[in-house]
Design an enzyme around this catalytic site. Sequence first.
Site, PDB file in Angstrom:
ATOM      1  CB  ILE A 132      -0.931  -0.012   1.222  1.00 22.29           C
ATOM      2  CG1 ILE A 132      -1.987  -1.115   1.045  1.00 22.29           C
ATOM      3  CG2 ILE A 132      -1.585   1.345   1.439  1.00 22.29           C
ATOM      4  CD1 ILE A 132      -2.913  -1.291   2.217  1.00 22.29           C
ATOM      5  CD  GLU A 133       4.490   1.249  -3.211  1.00 25.23           C
ATOM      6  OE1 GLU A 133       5.042   2.217  -3.772  1.00 25.23           O
ATOM      7  OE2 GLU A 133       4.741   0.063  -3.497  1.00 25.23           O
ATOM      8  CE1 TYR A 134      -3.955   4.046   1.433  1.00 29.23           C
ATOM      9  CE2 TYR A 134      -4.369   2.628  -0.444  1.00 29.23           C
ATOM     10  CZ  TYR A 134      -4.501   2.902   0.894  1.00 29.23           C
ATOM     11  OH  TYR A 134      -5.169   2.015   1.710  1.00 29.23           O
TER      12      TYR A 134
END
Length: 375
Positions: A132-134
């Site tokens: 998850i990289e948002y």
Amino acid sequence: MATSFRVVLVFAVVCQGWCLDVFSRSNGDCPCEDPALCNVIKTPPRKELFAFWVGGTHWKEYDWSKLTTVVMFGSHYEADLMCYAHSKGVRVTLLGEFPAANLTSVADRSAWVMQQVDRAIQGHMDGINFDIEYPLDASKAKYLTALVDETTKAFHLSIPGSQVTFDVAWSPNCIDGRCYDYKGIADSCDFLFVMSYDEQSQIFGPCIAMANSPYNKTAGGVESYLKLGIPADQLVLGVPWYGYNYNCTSLSTKTNVCHIPHVPFRGVNCSDAAGKQVSYQGIIQLLMQNSTSGRLYNTTYQAPYFNYVDATTGDHHQVWYDNPQSLTTRYKYAQKMKLRGVGMWNADTLDYRDNPTSKKLTKEMWDAIGKFFLP
């Protein structure tokens, strides 16, 4: 965390019948020649050599004697890979992605967790790896931590011996707007995979080509995680088996400084998005066939690079990458800091063709990582 506890309690009640049903269905459809290979790998905590498989066809050519975990990235699933990995005592895990808009919904998180457990059981997998990289505001970070906590409890409950991990940026200092509760996430899962690459995603200084994983920034990022109170044995250092090819708007022949186009990213005027990601195999081909400078080495960044001229356009290019020499400095650092292990993005970037040069270069990459971290 009260909300997290309620989600897991609901999961446990449902799981009394549901998990048994899933297990009974999965036991009869093992795709391996030996049904025992569908069992979960229950090896206790050990030094990790963590790899990502992104759908390549040469996975049997990996050096399996050095691997401990392989993540099946994206939607890729290969039953033969799972069977083969289990025959080598290597865990195979799912990729976990969850939309930011749904984080605050307990019902959405619970449904997603149950779906992921179902996927893992049906695929005879050993756990899940969150990627998850948002961007996330610090005020929302608690919901992401809750998701990780709920997932870990559900996996450990329904698949004993399973492993839950989380990919984090190279530094915990709100990189690219990812203002997560990193200590809370670390406390809620088995360990963190530190993505010590793409470190030029936001360039705050001059818009110039630089190393993908500068040694000084990589070490600073790891030490920032340690300062949060995250134990060293809960960190796996991720390194790049790829690099960036930059088109230079100007290139100094004296200093080898390559100025790059201004390509904004998340509020910053320039970034590595001005370059193109290239696999290690592709980089070596460019170096051998096109380089005008030969291999150069930056001792501050502890990284190799080279220049070449595009034969069609006449444009000057600069390519930054990592090789066994530069990667060895990072493996030594991980060993010195007593980290849990190391890993790479990704294992499919090497040249697995059956010729002496390819075999030599590929072996050198695997041998470098294996010198310091063996399962």
